[in-house]
Write a protein that holds these residues in place. Sequence first.
Motif, short mmCIF file in Angstrom:
data_model
loop_
_atom_site.label_atom_id
_atom_site.label_comp_id
_atom_site.label_asym_id
_atom_site.label_seq_id
_atom_site.Cartn_x
_atom_site.Cartn_y
_atom_site.Cartn_z
N ALA A 104 -6.61 3.51 -10.51
CA ALA A 104 -6.47 4.90 -10.94
C ALA A 104 -6.04 4.97 -12.40
O ALA A 104 -6.50 5.85 -13.15
CB ALA A 104 -5.46 5.63 -10.06
N LEU A 109 -11.83 4.07 -5.19
CA LEU A 109 -10.62 4.02 -4.36
C LEU A 109 -11.00 3.90 -2.89
O LEU A 109 -11.34 4.90 -2.24
CB LEU A 109 -9.77 5.28 -4.57
N ARG A 158 1.68 10.53 -10.68
CA ARG A 158 1.77 10.14 -9.26
C ARG A 158 3.00 10.77 -8.61
O ARG A 158 4.08 10.79 -9.19
CB ARG A 158 1.91 8.62 -9.13
N ARG A 209 -4.12 -1.03 -5.34
CA ARG A 209 -3.92 -1.44 -6.73
C ARG A 209 -3.81 -0.21 -7.61
O ARG A 209 -4.78 0.53 -7.79
CB ARG A 209 -5.09 -2.32 -7.22
N ALA A 210 -2.63 0.02 -8.15
CA ALA A 210 -2.41 1.19 -9.00
C ALA A 210 -3.29 1.15 -10.25
O ALA A 210 -3.63 2.20 -10.81
CB ALA A 210 -0.94 1.28 -9.40
N GLN A 231 0.85 -1.18 0.00
CA GLN A 231 0.00 0.00 0.00
C GLN A 231 0.89 1.23 0.00
O GLN A 231 1.80 1.34 0.81
CB GLN A 231 -0.92 0.01 1.22
N GLU A 282 -3.08 3.78 -2.11
CA GLU A 282 -3.41 2.88 -3.21
C GLU A 282 -3.00 1.44 -2.90
O GLU A 282 -1.86 1.18 -2.51
CB GLU A 282 -2.70 3.32 -4.49
#
Length: 200
Positions: A137, A29, A150, A133-134, A3, A131
């Motif tokens: 986004a 999210l 990011r 899981r990237a 995370q 996050e």
Amino acid sequence: MSQERNILLFAFPERDQTVEAFAEITDLLPGLLQAAVVERDGDGVLRTADTFSSTPGDADSLSGGLLGNVIAVVGGPLGVLLGWTPGLAAGDVVDTKVDTTHAESGIEDHLRMLSERIPVGGTALFVDAVEVRAAVADELAARHHGTLTRVPADAAGADVRAAHHATRAAARTAREEHLKARRAALRTSSLGNPFSHGPG
């Protein structure tokens, strides 16, 4: 799963796409902390159009949080001093503008990079989130034909602190230079006034 807390900047071609992404992101999210739709006006300053906060009672405010500070530096008065705010006439930039080209300023390129993603007249979506899981986004940006940038939250926070420190230092220097100029002007005036020296 790892995370990571990140500051996300979604930039879309049209305002409607930004608003749609903002409406979706609260459900997408789970680690969302704060979000804001911003607009860059003709003077280059960012105006907050809509906000979200996961903290009860703070839905309409970003004050005191990391995201609010990032937006203030990227597109507010500090951004002007740092030279990151486009759209301003050269005469509008104050004399205390901070030189961030040297490593001594302590400011990295993270916040400058975010500022450059938002053109004059453009809108964007800022997000502060943890996050898991990237891809979530990434897919949101792709679905609305936008781009995603990011910046790790720790890096963004360090830049905010460095920006405040640099502008305070610049303000002190400007005051010192102003006082020196006034003293020099008074000395010149005194030398040019024959009555200021008393009887010969």
